[in-house]
Design a protein around this motif. Structure first.
Motif, PDB file in Angstrom:
ATOM      1  N   ASP A  59     -40.766  15.491  35.276  1.00 34.21           N
ATOM      2  CA  ASP A  59     -42.156  15.928  35.345  1.00 34.21           C
ATOM      3  C   ASP A  59     -42.894  15.325  34.156  1.00 34.21           C
ATOM      4  O   ASP A  59     -42.446  15.468  33.007  1.00 34.21           O
ATOM      5  CB  ASP A  59     -42.249  17.464  35.305  1.00 34.21           C
ATOM      6  N   ILE A 110     -37.768  17.395  41.063  1.00 35.72           N
ATOM      7  CA  ILE A 110     -38.888  16.505  40.719  1.00 35.72           C
ATOM      8  C   ILE A 110     -40.168  17.314  40.847  1.00 35.72           C
ATOM      9  O   ILE A 110     -40.566  17.707  41.947  1.00 35.72           O
ATOM     10  CB  ILE A 110     -38.904  15.273  41.649  1.00 35.72           C
ATOM     11  N   GLY A 111     -40.771  17.599  39.710  1.00 29.64           N
ATOM     12  CA  GLY A 111     -41.938  18.475  39.672  1.00 29.64           C
ATOM     13  C   GLY A 111     -41.530  19.894  39.350  1.00 29.64           C
ATOM     14  O   GLY A 111     -40.976  20.586  40.200  1.00 29.64           O
ATOM     15  N   VAL A 132     -38.189  18.067  45.819  1.00 28.02           N
ATOM     16  CA  VAL A 132     -39.488  17.482  45.477  1.00 28.02           C
ATOM     17  C   VAL A 132     -40.539  18.583  45.564  1.00 28.02           C
ATOM     18  O   VAL A 132     -40.829  19.101  46.649  1.00 28.02           O
ATOM     19  CB  VAL A 132     -39.845  16.308  46.409  1.00 28.02           C
ATOM     20  N   THR A 144     -48.555  13.148  45.941  1.00 26.34           N
ATOM     21  CA  THR A 144     -47.493  12.301  45.362  1.00 26.34           C
ATOM     22  C   THR A 144     -46.241  12.250  46.232  1.00 26.34           C
ATOM     23  O   THR A 144     -45.336  11.458  45.968  1.00 26.34           O
ATOM     24  CB  THR A 144     -47.089  12.826  43.968  1.00 26.34           C
ATOM     25  N   HIS A 145     -46.170  13.088  47.265  1.00 29.92           N
ATOM     26  CA  HIS A 145     -44.941  13.179  48.076  1.00 29.92           C
ATOM     27  C   HIS A 145     -44.552  11.842  48.697  1.00 29.92           C
ATOM     28  O   HIS A 145     -43.375  11.465  48.695  1.00 29.92           O
ATOM     29  CB  HIS A 145     -45.111  14.211  49.188  1.00 29.92           C
ATOM     30  N   THR A 164     -43.691  18.350  43.745  1.00 31.64           N
ATOM     31  CA  THR A 164     -44.825  17.748  43.041  1.00 31.64           C
ATOM     32  C   THR A 164     -46.113  17.977  43.835  1.00 31.64           C
ATOM     33  O   THR A 164     -46.059  18.410  44.991  1.00 31.64           O
ATOM     34  CB  THR A 164     -44.589  16.241  42.875  1.00 31.64           C
ATOM     35  N   HIS A 200     -39.921  10.312  38.163  1.00 34.87           N
ATOM     36  CA  HIS A 200     -38.869  10.458  39.175  1.00 34.87           C
ATOM     37  C   HIS A 200     -37.964   9.240  39.261  1.00 34.87           C
ATOM     38  O   HIS A 200     -36.787   9.355  39.580  1.00 34.87           O
ATOM     39  CB  HIS A 200     -39.485  10.763  40.544  1.00 34.87           C
ATOM     40  N   SER A 222     -45.183  22.036  31.676  1.00 35.02           N
ATOM     41  CA  SER A 222     -44.280  22.395  32.781  1.00 35.02           C
ATOM     42  C   SER A 222     -42.836  22.120  32.391  1.00 35.02           C
ATOM     43  O   SER A 222     -41.935  22.935  32.672  1.00 35.02           O
ATOM     44  CB  SER A 222     -44.641  21.603  34.041  1.00 35.02           C
TER      45      SER A 222
END
Length: 370
Positions: free
Chosen positions: A39, A11-12, A79, A85-86, A81, A65, A44
């Protein structure tokens, strides 16, 4: 995908997410494969897809996500990101009906309250392992110095000094890392690594923090949406621990002319040890003097990919994989409590600069503002 393969989702997939992708590719012989990533940032996505195609990994791409979670494709999630955003992403993962083991990049979250929410939520999910990406402890020279300290070679540790003299923050997607509100502040975003190491070296927990820092050189001529960046670019931080030990951080982010980016000094009552990165040299000796000093070139033969962090991200994944395959018998070596305390130390340092005084960890943990 053949049975027994652990299926990863990322994710990210900005710079660090793609770094994880390459590390996992080098771990493929350990029975892992990346099968999906999420993402919303199209450039990206495209860069990550190019990498995945070069690895001949078929990848499912999601813009968010939640869609990745609902797909049920993954066993393990990384993760990577932006910091702010976590919290939301971790809460969604932990509260999802399908269990996913998680490696989350540092810092765990940008605030202590958000970290505590994640810790509390994860306690209710014993079927999920969460490891925090404080991977500096795996760097070969740092790991070697930790081994020397734990072996008692230096005696009781009284002082830890960590100097990071390096280049400015890199440019990130939408320039999110230029503002404290997004990153948690330089001493959270960058320096949680070093506060984590201090705790390991002294074998104790922090009590109070005093810091002095400023924006002196970097980012002053940058403007984003009419706003000038507010992240500090240098600081001194002193940390007092509950066993009487002290730590000091010397951070400068306009010091490209350094032979080593990190220099770590650990002094006990019978000896002193030092680690240098990226030189990967460790020196230690006793109070007998200079003739007693030993010098070691630190290496770890397990590293198949050095990457951006001298092989520490590879070893981090290897360690997490071991915890997952241990089916809960062995907890991740960097757990949520480590993530929480490292953030609390950074927050205390940021507040100390603002208030001009020592800030206690209790104040930060209880979110007092006095």
């Amino acid at each position: 995908m053949e049975s027994g393969v652990l299926k990863y989702g990322i994710i990210g997939v900005g710079m660090m997410g793609r770094e994880h992708l390459v590390n996992l590719y080098h771990l493929r012989t350990e029975g892992v494969a990346v099968v999906a990533f999420a993402d919303p940032h199209i450039p990206s996505q495209q860069l990550a897809l190019q990498l995945a195609h070069s690895f001949t990994w078929p990848i499912k791409v999601f813009s968010g996500h939640q869609e990745l979670l609902d797909s049920g494709l993954c066993d393990v999630l990384v993760v990577a990101t932006p910091n702010m955003t976590h919290h939301r992403i971790l809460m969604d993962i932990i509260n999802h009906s399908k269990p996913h083991h998680v490696l989350v990049e540092k810092p765990l979250c940008t605030t202590v309250s958000h970290c505590k929410e994640v810790v509390d939520a994860a306690r209710k999910r014993p079927d999920i392992l969460v490891q925090v990406g404080l991977e500096y402890r795996y760097m070969p020279p740092v790991a070697k110095l930790l081994e020397i300290v734990k072996g008692g070679n230096l005696g009781r540790i009284r002082m830890v000094s960590i100097r990071e003299h390096r280049f400015p923050f890199l440019v990130k997607v939408n320039n999110w890392n230029r503002f404290n509100i997004n990153s948690g502040g330089t001493l959270v975003e960058k320096c949680c690594h070093f506060f984590d190491l201090m705790r390991l070296f002294v074998g104790a927990n922090p009590v109070r923090v005093m810091a002095s820092g400023a924006i002196d050189v970097n980012h002053k001529d940058e403007i984003y949406d009419g706003k000038v960046p507010d992240i500090i670019d240098n600081a001194y931080v002193i940390v007092e621990f509950d066993n009487g030990s002290r730590g000091m951080l010397d951070l400068c982010m306009f010091a490209e002319g350094s032979k080593n980016e990190q220099e770590i000094s650990v002094v006990g009552d019978i000896g002193k040890g030092e680690a240098f990165v990226p030189e990967s040299v460790v020196r230690f000796g006793t109070r007998e003097g200079r003739n007693d000093i030993q010098t070691i070139k630190a290496k770890d033969q397990r590293i198949k990919y050095a990457g951006l962090h001298h092989g520490s991200s590879y070893l981090e994944h290897l360690n997490f994989l071991s915890a997952i395959r241990g089916k809960g018998e062995k907890a991740p070596s960097v757990d949520l409590q480590d993530g929480l305390v490292s953030v609390a130390m950074g927050v205390a340092a940021q507040l100390s600069i603002e208030y001009g005084r020592f800030v206690s960890i209790d104040e930060v943990m209880n979110e007092l503002r006095v």
